[in-house]
Design a protein around this motif. Structure first.
Motif, PDB file in Angstrom:
ATOM      1  N   SER A   1      41.091  37.595  29.549  1.00 52.44           N
ATOM      2  CA  SER A   1      40.705  37.106  30.876  1.00 52.44           C
ATOM      3  C   SER A   1      41.838  37.368  31.857  1.00 52.44           C
ATOM      4  CB  SER A   1      40.388  35.609  30.826  1.00 52.44           C
ATOM      5  OG  SER A   1      41.543  34.870  30.459  1.00 52.44           O
ATOM      6  N   LYS A   2      41.479  37.458  33.121  1.00 50.82           N
ATOM      7  CA  LYS A   2      42.466  37.647  34.189  1.00 50.82           C
ATOM      8  C   LYS A   2      42.195  36.607  35.264  1.00 50.82           C
ATOM      9  CE  LYS A   2      41.919  40.856  37.249  1.00 50.82           C
ATOM     10  NZ  LYS A   2      41.776  42.168  37.915  1.00 50.82           N
ATOM     11  N   ARG A   3      43.278  36.008  35.794  1.00 50.09           N
ATOM     12  CA  ARG A   3      43.109  35.038  36.875  1.00 50.09           C
ATOM     13  C   ARG A   3      44.297  35.128  37.824  1.00 50.09           C
ATOM     14  NH1 ARG A   3      46.171  30.386  35.550  1.00 50.09           N
ATOM     15  NH2 ARG A   3      46.823  30.322  33.355  1.00 50.09           N
TER      16      ARG A   3
ATOM     17  N   ARG B   1      52.389  34.206  43.874  1.00 45.98           N
ATOM     18  CA  ARG B   1      51.549  35.397  44.007  1.00 45.98           C
ATOM     19  C   ARG B   1      51.464  36.136  42.679  1.00 45.98           C
ATOM     20  NH1 ARG B   1      53.193  38.970  49.049  1.00 45.98           N
ATOM     21  NH2 ARG B   1      51.312  40.033  48.295  1.00 45.98           N
ATOM     22  N   GLY B   2      50.325  36.805  42.477  1.00 45.85           N
ATOM     23  CA  GLY B   2      50.184  37.627  41.288  1.00 45.85           C
ATOM     24  C   GLY B   2      49.077  37.138  40.375  1.00 45.85           C
TER      25      GLY B   2
ATOM     26  N   ASN C   1      51.281  39.841  36.097  1.00 46.20           N
ATOM     27  CA  ASN C   1      51.190  40.959  37.037  1.00 46.20           C
ATOM     28  C   ASN C   1      51.033  42.306  36.333  1.00 46.20           C
ATOM     29  OD1 ASN C   1      51.462  39.254  39.329  1.00 46.20           O
ATOM     30  ND2 ASN C   1      53.687  39.192  38.986  1.00 46.20           N
ATOM     31  N   GLN C   2      50.205  42.321  35.299  1.00 45.61           N
ATOM     32  CA  GLN C   2      49.900  43.561  34.578  1.00 45.61           C
ATOM     33  C   GLN C   2      48.385  43.605  34.345  1.00 45.61           C
ATOM     34  OE1 GLN C   2      52.427  44.261  31.128  1.00 45.61           O
ATOM     35  NE2 GLN C   2      54.096  43.117  32.074  1.00 45.61           N
TER      36      GLN C   2
ATOM     37  N   PRO D   1      55.578  29.355  32.022  1.00 41.49           N
ATOM     38  CA  PRO D   1      56.790  30.020  32.508  1.00 41.49           C
ATOM     39  C   PRO D   1      56.674  31.529  32.351  1.00 41.49           C
ATOM     40  CG  PRO D   1      57.303  28.240  30.959  1.00 41.49           C
ATOM     41  CD  PRO D   1      55.834  28.458  30.910  1.00 41.49           C
ATOM     42  N   PRO D   2      57.087  32.314  33.338  1.00 42.50           N
ATOM     43  CA  PRO D   2      56.914  33.759  33.280  1.00 42.50           C
ATOM     44  C   PRO D   2      57.964  34.466  32.445  1.00 42.50           C
ATOM     45  CG  PRO D   2      57.935  33.142  35.353  1.00 42.50           C
ATOM     46  CD  PRO D   2      57.622  31.871  34.637  1.00 42.50           C
TER      47      PRO D   2
END
Length: 745
Positions: free
Chosen positions: A68-70, A76-77, A97-98, A534-535
Motif C-alpha cells: 500500500s502507498k499513503r 511531505r512525502g 518517498n519511494q 521513524p524514517p
C-alpha cells in the motif's frame, strides 16, 4: 596462486574488498571462506519470521502479502508499506518517498529481504530493507541471481549495506579462482574419524547440493576448531606440571577445626563433598585450579572460608578478590561474623589460635591503607579481602598460599593473573574460583582447560521460593501500574523492594531530556509515539533507562510517600556503604539501583525486585539479580519489565527466565541464545572469536574426542614440531592472545 592468505581486494577488487573489511572485518580469502552461512533456505520454503530479534540484521525468504502507498500526515512525502509473510506471521517493509516500490513488490512474489529488525507500534518491521525478488518459483533466475538457483540458498551473517546475497556472490567468485589448501589434519586421523578433507569441506559449506553435504562439511570444520582449542589447552596443562604449589595439609588442631566445631548451621552434602575435594587439592604440591559454581545462596562463601582457614593453618595467607568495593566490604564483614573471636588475632578477647581478616580497597584512608598493607606484608593478616587494589605493585604478601576469586567473570584475565603471581617466583598459589553463574559442563571442559569444576546444586534450608513474571508494557500497560501498587503492598507488609535499571544517568551519555522522557514514559506509560514511523534506517531504540531519572520519576509519581534510596557505581565508597547499611537496617523502603546489587548483597527483608528494561540484561545477569530477593522467610517476587515484542527471541529469553529458577538450565539456554562468540576471550580482548562452527552444547562428543586426540598428540610431540599444519591451525583458532587468556583463566 589464490591461497587462503590472498587479500580480498586483489581477488574481488578494491571497492568490494573495502566493503567486506569495513562491514565484517574480512580481509583475506581465508577470512571470507570461514565466514560460514548462518543457515540454509530451501527455494520452496519460507523463513520463519517468529523469533526474529529486534536490532539484528536479518535476511528472510518471504512472500509479498500486500502493498500500500499513503501520504504522510506530519511531513511531505509518501510511505510504501509492503507486508511480507512466511505463511504464519507477517512483517512490514517500510519505504519513505519511494513510490515506485509499489509497482515492483506485487502480491504473491517471493524474494530475499534483508534489513535491521525494528518494532513500531508493537509490530515487527524492516525500514528501507534491501531485497532481491525471484522471477518464478519454477524458473532459473538468471546469472544475476545465480546464488538462488540452487536447492539450498546459504544465508550469511550480514551487515547494513552488505546483504547475504552480496556475500554469497563474493564467495562464489573466490571459490571459482581458489587453488585449494594443504590439509592440517593427519590423513590417519581423518580416515579414523571419517572426516572430509579441508578443501572439500570449505567448498561444500558454501555451495552444498544437499543437506548431507552441509553435515559432512560442518563435522570436519567443527573438528578443526575443537582440536585446535584442545591442543592449546593440552600444551598449557603439560607446561603447568612444572610449577610447584605450597603444600597445605589439613590439621586437626587448627583454626579450621575450631571453626567447624562452632559453625552455627549444618553443611549441605554438596558443601561437605566439595570441601573434601578442595582439602585434598590444597595438600598437594600441584597448584589447585578449581571452579566452584553454585546457585545464589548455595553457600559458596562458607566453602571458600574453610579452604582459606586450611591454608592459614599451614602458616600461609589467603587472598579473596571481589568485583566491587560493596561486595568486598560485605565479604570482610561476613567472614568476621562467621569466625567471631577466631578473626581477632592480637585483639582483646581473641581466641588463642585466631587469625585476622583485613580489608584492602582503593577507598581506604591513607592511615587505613598503610595498616592494611603492613598486615598483608607481615603475615599478620591470614585472610586479605579486597578488590583490584590487591593486585597493585605496592601490595605484597608474606606467604600467599591461596587466591579466591569471587564472580570471576567480572574481572579481566590480566588482573586475575597478576594476583596469582603474588605467590612469588618459586611457587604458584592455589586458585579457587567461585561463580553464581552456572556453566554448562561442555563450556567448562572447553574453556577452563585444567580447571576442575565442582557444582553446588542444593540450597541450604531456610531459603524461600522466588516467583518471576514478565511485564510486557507495550501490550499490557496496566500491568506496570499493578507493579507499582504491589510495591506499596510489600512495603505496607513491612518488606523492602529493589528497582533495577541498566544505566546510571545524568552525564553518563548525551541527550538528557530524551532519557528523562523515556524514564517518565516507562514509569507512567505515557504514549510517546507519533503518527508516522521513524524514517531512519533501523529506527534506533531509545536509550536504556537510568537510575537517576527513574528514581526521580518514581519519587514524585507512583511511589510517592515511600522512602527511596539510590545506589550506583559512581557513588563514593562511603556513600555506597551508607546506602546499603540504611537499606539493610530497614531505613529505606525502595532501593533504585544499577547492577551493583547483582552479587553478594544480602538483605533478607527484601522480598520484591522490579527490573526495568529487563531485555537489556543477559539471562545469567537476570538470574543473579533476582537472587537478591527471597533470602528470608517471606517468598520473593521478581518482575521483568520490557517493551520487547511477543514472539521475538528477546521475549522468549525473558519468558524462559520466568519459567525456571534452575540456574544450570538457564545457563544452557543462555548459551543457546548467545552462542559461543566470546568464550575464547573475545569479549575481553575485543577480537572476534575463533570458534565459528563448534557448538559447546550440541557437539560434546566432538569436544571429548578432540580432547583425547590432543592429549595423545601433545604427549608424543609437545611443541607439535612434527605436525606443522596442526600448529598453524592452533594459531589460527587460538592465537597467542587467546592462548594467554585460556592460560590465565
Amino acid at each position: 596462486m589464490t591461497t587462503l592468505d590472498a587479500k580480498l581486494d586483489r581477488v574481488l577488487g578494491a571497492k568490494t574488498g573495502r566493503a567486506l573489511e569495513s562491514a565484517l572485518g574480512l580481509v583475506s580469502v581465508g577470512d571470507l571462506l570461514r565466514h560460514y552461512p548462518r543457515r540454509y533456505a530451501e527455494r520452496g520454503e519460507l523463513t520463519a519470521i517468529a523469533g526474529l530479534e529486534i536490532g539484528e540484521h536479518a535476511t528472510v525468504l518471504a512472500q509479498v502479502e500486500r502493498v500500500s502507498k499513503r501520504t504522510m500526515k506530519s511531513r511531505r512525502g509518501t510511505i510504501v508499506e509492503a507486508r511480507i509473510t512466511d505463511g504464519h506471521r507477517s512483517l512490514t517493509c517500510t519505504f519513505f518517498n519511494q513510490a515506485w516500490r509499489e509497482r515492483e513488490l506485487l502480491p504473491g512474489r517471493r524474494g530475499m529481504f534483508a534489513g535491521k529488525v525494528t518494532a513500531y507500534r508493537n509490530q515487527l518491521q524492516l525500514a528501507h530493507p534491501e531485497y532481491q525478488l525471484f522471477e518464478s518459483d519454477h524458473e532459473d533466475v538468471g546469472a544475476a541471481a545465480e546464488e538462488f538457483a540452487a536447492a539450498l540458498i546459504p544465508v550469511y551473517p550480514a551487515a547494513q549495506g552488505l546483504p547475504s546475497w552480496s556475500i554469497a556472490r563474493c564467495v562464489r567468485q573466490v571459490l571459482d579462482v581458489w587453488d585449494g589448501t594443504d590439509d592440517p589434519l593427519p590423513a590417519e586421523l581423518r580416515d579414523r574419524m571419517g572426516l572430509a578433507d579441508l578443501e572439500s569441506a570449505l567448498r561444500k559449506i558454501h555451495r552444498p547440493q544437499h543437506f548431507r553435504d552441509v553435515a559432512a562439511a560442518q563435522q570436519r570444520l567443527k573438528w578443526d576448531e575443537a582440536l585446535a582449542v584442545q591442543l592449546a589447552l593440552a600444551r598449557l596443562r603439560d607446561a603447568a606440571l612444572a610449577h610447584p604449589a605450597p603444600v597445605c595439609p589439613r590439621r586437626d588442631d587448627g583454626v579450621l577445626a575450631a571453626f567447624d566445631k562452632r559453625i552455627p548451621f549444618e553443611l549441605t552434602r554438596g558443601q561437605q563433598e566439595i570441601g573434601e575435594q578442595i582439602a585434598a587439592d590444597l595438600a598437594t604440591a600441584h597448584p589447585m585450579n578449581r571452579l566452584v559454581q553454585g546457585e545464589v545462596g548455595s553457600g559458596k562463601t562458607v566453602v571458600a572460608l574453610r579452604a582459606m582457614l586450611q591454608v592459614v593453618d599451614a602458616g600461609r595467607q589467603a587472598a579473596m578478590l571481589a568485583p566491587t568495593e560493596v561486595l568486598a566490604a560485605q565479604h570482610a564483614r561476613s567472614l568476621r561474623e562467621l569466625l567471631g573471636d577466631l578473626a581477632m588475632a592480637g585483639e582483646l578477647g581473641g581466641a588463642d589460635n585466631a587469625t585476622r581478616v583485613t580489608l584492602l580497597t582503593g577507598s581506604l584512608t591513607a592511615a587505613q591503607r598503610r595498616k592494611a598493607l603492613l598486615e598483608a606484608a607481615s603475615g599478620e593478616a591470614g585472610i586479605v579481602v579486597g578488590t583490584h587494589a590487591l593486585i597493585q605493585d605496592r601490595v605484597s604478601f608474606a606467604d600467599l598460599g591461596l587466591v579466591v576469586v569471587d564472580e570471576q567473570h567480572r574481572f579481566g584475565v590480566e588482573q586475575r593473573d597478576a594476583l596469582r603471581a603474588r605467590g612469588g617466583d618459586d611457587v604458584s598459589p592455589h586458585v579457587l574460583v567461585m561463580t553464581a553463574t552456572p556453566i554448562p559442563r561442555t563450556v567448562a571442559m572447553t574453556v577452563y582447560g585444567d580447571l576442575e569444576t565442582s557444582a553446588l546444586r542444593e540450597l541450604p534450608s531456610g531459603r524461600s521460593p522466588i516467583s518471576t513474571s514478565v511485564v510486557p508494557v507495550a501490550e499490557k500497560p496496566a500491568w506496570l501500574d499493578r507493579a507499582w501498587a504491589r510495591i506499596h503492598e510489600e512495603v505496607a507488609a513491612g518488606h523492602q523492594v529493589y528497582v533495577v535499571c541498566p544505566r546510571i544517568g545524568d552525564d553518563e551519555d548525551n541527550g538528557g531530556r530524551g532519557r528523562k522522557k523515556a524514564a517518565k514514559s516507562a514509569v507512567d506509560d505515557s504514549d510517546g509515539g507519533g503518527e508516522e514511523p521513524p524514517p531512519e534506517d533501523g529506527a534506533d531504540r531509545r536509550p536504556p533507562l537510568a537510575v537517576l531519572e527513574v528514581a526521580e520519576q518514581l519519587a514524585t509519581g507512583p511511589l510517592r510517600g515511600l522512602r527511596l534510596g539510590v545506589l550506583h557505581g559512581r557513588l563514593a565508597a562511603d556513600d555506597k556503604d551508607a546506602v546499603m547499611r540504611a537499606f539493610a537496617a530497614g531505613e529505606l523502603d525502595v532501593l533504585v539501583a544499577t547492577t551493583v546489587v547483582e552479587v553478594g548483597v544480602n538483605v533478607p527483608n527484601a522480598t520484591m525486585m522490579v527490573i526495568m528494561d529487563a531485555d537489556r540484561f543477559g539471562v545469567s545477569q537476570l538470574h543473579q539479580l533476582r537472587g537478591r530477593v527471597g533470602r528470608g522467610s517471606a517468598p520473593g517476587l521478581c518482575l521483568l519489565v520490557t517493551e520487547a515484542v511477543a514472539g521475538t527471541t528477546t521475549r522468549e529469553r525473558l519468558e524462559a527466565v520466568a519459567s525456571t529458577t534452575d540456574g544450570f538450565e538457564l545457563a544452557r539456554l543462555d548459551l543457546e541464545l548467545r552462542r559461543e562468540g566470546d568464550i575464547l576471550g573475545a569479549a575481553q580482548s575485543g577480537r572476534k572469536s575463533g570458534l565459528k562452527m563448534l557448538s559447546l552444547l550440541r557437539d560434546e562428543d566432538v569436544i571429548a574426542q578432540a580432547r583425547e586426540e590432543a592429549a595423545r598428540l601433545v604427549a608424543e610431540d609437545p611443541q607439535l614440531r612434527h605436525h606443522p599444519g596442526l600448529a598453524r591451525m592452533v594459531a589460527e583458532v587460538v592465537d597467542a592472545e587467546r592462548a594467554e587468556y585460556l592460560e590465565k583463566t
